[in-house]
Design a protein around this motif. Structure first.
Motif, mmCIF file in Angstrom:
data_model
loop_
_atom_site.group_PDB
_atom_site.id
_atom_site.type_symbol
_atom_site.label_atom_id
_atom_site.label_comp_id
_atom_site.label_asym_id
_atom_site.label_seq_id
_atom_site.Cartn_x
_atom_site.Cartn_y
_atom_site.Cartn_z
ATOM 1 N N ASP A 72 0.829 -1.206 0.000
ATOM 2 C CA ASP A 72 0.000 0.000 0.000
ATOM 3 C C ASP A 72 0.869 1.263 0.000
ATOM 4 O OD1 ASP A 72 -2.629 1.220 0.242
ATOM 5 O OD2 ASP A 72 -1.971 1.852 2.236
ATOM 6 N N LEU A 73 1.902 1.247 0.855
ATOM 7 C CA LEU A 73 2.781 2.427 0.946
ATOM 8 C C LEU A 73 3.562 2.632 -0.357
ATOM 9 C CD1 LEU A 73 3.829 4.689 2.778
ATOM 10 C CD2 LEU A 73 5.570 3.123 3.649
ATOM 11 N N LEU A 74 4.072 1.522 -0.910
ATOM 12 C CA LEU A 74 4.852 1.641 -2.152
ATOM 13 C C LEU A 74 3.960 2.147 -3.290
ATOM 14 C CD1 LEU A 74 7.679 1.223 -3.308
ATOM 15 C CD2 LEU A 74 7.009 -1.091 -3.961
ATOM 16 N N ARG A 75 2.724 1.669 -3.327
ATOM 17 C CA ARG A 75 1.782 2.140 -4.359
ATOM 18 C C ARG A 75 1.571 3.645 -4.256
ATOM 19 N NH1 ARG A 75 -3.752 -1.046 -5.458
ATOM 20 N NH2 ARG A 75 -4.283 -0.187 -3.436
ATOM 21 N N LYS A 76 1.378 4.115 -3.013
ATOM 22 C CA LYS A 76 1.140 5.554 -2.812
ATOM 23 C C LYS A 76 2.367 6.354 -3.225
ATOM 24 C CE LYS A 76 -2.423 5.309 0.671
ATOM 25 N NZ LYS A 76 -2.576 4.612 1.936
ATOM 26 N N LYS A 77 3.558 5.895 -2.786
ATOM 27 C CA LYS A 77 4.805 6.640 -3.083
ATOM 28 C C LYS A 77 5.045 6.694 -4.589
ATOM 29 C CE LYS A 77 6.755 6.740 1.218
ATOM 30 N NZ LYS A 77 7.158 7.921 1.940
ATOM 31 N N ALA A 78 4.748 5.576 -5.284
ATOM 32 C CA ALA A 78 5.082 5.497 -6.710
ATOM 33 C C ALA A 78 3.918 5.957 -7.586
ATOM 34 C CB ALA A 78 5.476 4.060 -7.062
ATOM 35 N N GLY A 79 2.781 6.296 -6.978
ATOM 36 C CA GLY A 79 1.611 6.733 -7.744
ATOM 37 C C GLY A 79 1.064 5.636 -8.639
ATOM 38 N N ILE A 80 1.017 4.403 -8.104
ATOM 39 C CA ILE A 80 0.566 3.238 -8.880
ATOM 40 C C ILE A 80 -0.859 2.897 -8.457
ATOM 41 C CG2 ILE A 80 0.959 0.750 -9.170
ATOM 42 C CD1 ILE A 80 3.432 1.686 -10.186
ATOM 43 N N ARG A 81 -1.695 2.478 -9.413
ATOM 44 C CA ARG A 81 -3.073 2.110 -9.065
ATOM 45 C C ARG A 81 -3.338 0.614 -9.224
ATOM 46 N NH1 ARG A 81 -6.969 6.307 -9.224
ATOM 47 N NH2 ARG A 81 -5.942 8.319 -9.189
ATOM 48 N N SER A 82 -2.338 -0.116 -9.753
ATOM 49 C CA SER A 82 -2.558 -1.551 -10.041
ATOM 50 C C SER A 82 -2.809 -2.338 -8.758
ATOM 51 C CB SER A 82 -1.324 -2.152 -10.712
ATOM 52 O OG SER A 82 -0.775 -1.257 -11.610
ATOM 53 N N GLY A 83 -3.577 -3.401 -8.893
ATOM 54 C CA GLY A 83 -3.780 -4.316 -7.784
ATOM 55 C C GLY A 83 -2.724 -5.419 -7.806
ATOM 56 N N VAL A 84 -2.636 -6.154 -6.697
ATOM 57 C CA VAL A 84 -1.616 -7.203 -6.627
ATOM 58 C C VAL A 84 -2.119 -8.343 -5.756
ATOM 59 C CG1 VAL A 84 -0.414 -5.936 -4.779
ATOM 60 C CG2 VAL A 84 0.831 -7.638 -6.062
ATOM 61 N N MET A 85 -1.729 -9.558 -6.146
ATOM 62 C CA MET A 85 -2.115 -10.758 -5.389
ATOM 63 C C MET A 85 -0.834 -11.405 -4.841
ATOM 64 S SD MET A 85 -4.066 -13.300 -4.438
ATOM 65 C CE MET A 85 -5.644 -13.343 -5.273
ATOM 66 N N PHE A 86 -0.747 -11.513 -3.507
ATOM 67 C CA PHE A 86 0.406 -12.175 -2.874
ATOM 68 C C PHE A 86 -0.014 -13.565 -2.399
ATOM 69 C CE2 PHE A 86 1.169 -7.636 -1.905
ATOM 70 C CZ PHE A 86 2.472 -7.491 -2.359
ATOM 71 N N THR A 87 0.839 -14.540 -2.635
ATOM 72 C CA THR A 87 0.659 -15.845 -2.012
ATOM 73 C C THR A 87 1.846 -16.046 -1.075
ATOM 74 O OG1 THR A 87 -0.317 -16.576 -4.066
ATOM 75 C CG2 THR A 87 0.195 -18.283 -2.454
ATOM 76 N N LEU A 88 1.517 -16.219 0.211
ATOM 77 C CA LEU A 88 2.565 -16.262 1.240
ATOM 78 C C LEU A 88 2.645 -17.662 1.826
ATOM 79 C CD1 LEU A 88 4.592 -14.788 3.047
ATOM 80 C CD2 LEU A 88 2.674 -13.956 4.426
ATOM 81 N N ASP A 89 3.779 -18.320 1.566
ATOM 82 C CA ASP A 89 4.035 -19.642 2.141
ATOM 83 C C ASP A 89 4.856 -19.418 3.406
ATOM 84 O OD1 ASP A 89 4.676 -22.217 2.711
ATOM 85 O OD2 ASP A 89 5.883 -22.572 0.912
ATOM 86 N N LYS A 90 4.193 -19.481 4.574
ATOM 87 C CA LYS A 90 4.821 -19.135 5.860
ATOM 88 C C LYS A 90 5.602 -20.325 6.396
ATOM 89 C CE LYS A 90 5.016 -15.937 8.518
ATOM 90 N NZ LYS A 90 5.831 -14.719 8.348
ATOM 91 N N ARG A 91 6.890 -20.157 6.569
ATOM 92 C CA ARG A 91 7.701 -21.214 7.199
ATOM 93 C C ARG A 91 8.385 -20.702 8.458
ATOM 94 N NH1 ARG A 91 10.174 -24.290 1.863
ATOM 95 N NH2 ARG A 91 8.261 -24.057 0.654
ATOM 96 N N ILE A 92 8.518 -19.378 8.576
ATOM 97 C CA ILE A 92 9.139 -18.773 9.768
ATOM 98 C C ILE A 92 8.070 -18.699 10.861
ATOM 99 C CG2 ILE A 92 10.318 -16.737 10.682
ATOM 100 C CD1 ILE A 92 11.015 -15.959 7.777
ATOM 101 N N PRO A 93 8.386 -19.197 12.067
ATOM 102 C CA PRO A 93 7.407 -19.089 13.150
ATOM 103 C C PRO A 93 6.975 -17.627 13.363
ATOM 104 C CG PRO A 93 9.306 -20.392 13.841
ATOM 105 C CD PRO A 93 9.627 -19.866 12.486
ATOM 106 N N VAL A 94 5.687 -17.449 13.722
ATOM 107 C CA VAL A 94 5.105 -16.097 13.851
ATOM 108 C C VAL A 94 5.306 -15.557 15.270
ATOM 109 C CG1 VAL A 94 2.927 -14.811 13.690
ATOM 110 C CG2 VAL A 94 3.406 -16.635 12.069
ATOM 111 N N ALA A 95 5.549 -14.258 15.369
ATOM 112 C CA ALA A 95 5.767 -13.575 16.660
ATOM 113 C C ALA A 95 6.838 -14.299 17.463
ATOM 114 C CB ALA A 95 4.465 -13.464 17.449
#
Ligand SMILES: C[C@@](CO)(OP(=O)(O)O)[C@H](O)COP(=O)(O)OP(=O)(O)OC[C@H]1O[C@@H](n2ccc(N)nc2=O)[C@H](O)[C@@H]1O
Ligand SMILES: Nc1ncnc2c1ncn2[C@@H]1O[C@H](COP(=O)(O)OP(=O)(O)O)[C@@H](O)[C@H]1O
Length: 287
Positions: A72-95
């Motif tokens: 979201d921040l990069l889109r605002k800084k770069a003036g981009i309107r495109s959408g994006v789909m991330f697929t996150l394969d989590k292997r690092i333990p959370v928190a």
């Protein structure tokens, strides 16, 4: 579709020099990336929105996710309107004190820089990442660095001597703000940061093992005695050096000989649900 690896970090040292007027703490810490990584896939989305599909049900899939915030921040800084789909394969333990979320956000910044052909330098991506989290600039570069300020000012250091890193995470999550909040600035014992830097420059494994230290350890152990028990276990099973990473609760052990790795891992699995034996990543591991 683009792919980015998002490696975990460990703290070889973590020192706090004082409290800042903005409520953060002035830190001095040596961090290095290890070979345990989340995988982030990135592709354009037609609807102009940011979507996250995560393999881990404990990780938020909305604007609370650091990947969402980075995009979201990069889109605002770069003036981009495109959408994006991330697929996150989590292997690092959370928190866990391993900067998993920060590394995912850094991977999102690197990946989107490529997807949208923005031509930003890593320094520029790190500066944008610092607006979201203190650990993100380090994760943009990976490798080994000494971080100061609130964690965002970086000086690159040589890779640690080759060894195994055994990561053990008890089944609890630690809030970073709580760990910093419980710190006793008057009584804490400062780690040997200069000795650690010298050990890395000399490639001296024994000196590296002697110089690990983390001022947040007593703070987190005060809330979670499991961390102290895990440290004792790891030492007893034969690790050369043992420390909590970041704000915890993950404890890591450094081991020079492969023969000892299996014994320590098997010993720990008896009373710790999540144990990984990984290598230091050494040099900068991007893309
Ligand atoms: C402790 C460390 C060590 O690498 O990592 P983790 O345990 O999270 O991996 C970092 O300092 C965590 O960095 P990060 O997780 O990015 O923290 P941020 O989102 O910026 O801040 C979360 C909260 O931690 C506290 N905080 C963080 C950084 C800092 N230098 N001083 C602080 O006091 C603040 O209360 C802040 O609101
Ligand atoms: N991509 C992400 N992966 C993991 N946690 C995330 C992510 N984005 C936001 N979070 C939130 O950030 C918190 C800290 O997660 P994490 O980065 O894994 O830990 P740490 O700061 O201890 O290294 C979690 O409670 C989680 O809800």
């Amino acid at each position: 579709m683009l792919h980015e690896k998002a490696p975990a970090k460990i703290n070889l040292t973590l020192d706090v020099l004082g409290k800042r007027p903005d409520g953060y703490h002035e830190v001095e810490m040596i961090m290095t990336t290890v070979d345990l990584a989340d995988r982030l896939s990135i592709r354009p989305s037609e609807d102009g929105k940011i979507h996250i599909l995560s393999s881990d049900r404990y990780v938020p899939d909305d604007r609370r996710n650091l990947v969402w915030q980075a995009a979201d921040l990069l889109r605002k800084k770069a003036g981009i309107r495109s959408g994006v789909m991330f697929t996150l394969d989590k292997r690092i333990p959370v928190a866990a004190g391993l900067a998993g979320g920060s590394s995912d956000a850094a991977a999102a910044l690197r990946g989107l820089n490529r997807l949208w052909n923005l031509g930003l330098s890593l320094d520029e991506l790190a500066e944008i990442g610092a607006e979201i989290g203190s650990d993100i600039p380090f994760c943009v570069f990976g490798g080994t660095s000494i971080a100061t300020g609130r964690g965002e000012k970086l000086r690159h250091l040589p890779a640690p001597p080759n060894c195994w890193v055994i990561l053990a995470k008890p089944a609890i999550g630690v809030s970073t703000a709580d760990a910093y909040g419980r710190l006793n600035l008057k009584t804490m014992e400062h780690p040997a940061t200069a000795a650690m830097e010298a050990a890395l420059k000399a490639g001296d494994y024994e000196a590296m093992c002697r110089s690990v230290g983390n001022v947040l350890e007593p703070a987190t152990m005060g809330m979670h005695p499991e961390v102290a028990m895990l440290k004792d276990g790891m030492k007893r099973f034969g690790a050369d050096a043992v420390l909590m990473s970041g704000s915890g609760p993950t404890v890591y052990g450094l081991v020079s000989s492969e023969a000892r790795v299996a014994r320590i891992v098997n010993g720990l699995r008896g009373f710790c649900p999540e144990v990984h034996a990984v290598r230091m990543l050494g040099e900068i591991p991007l893309a």
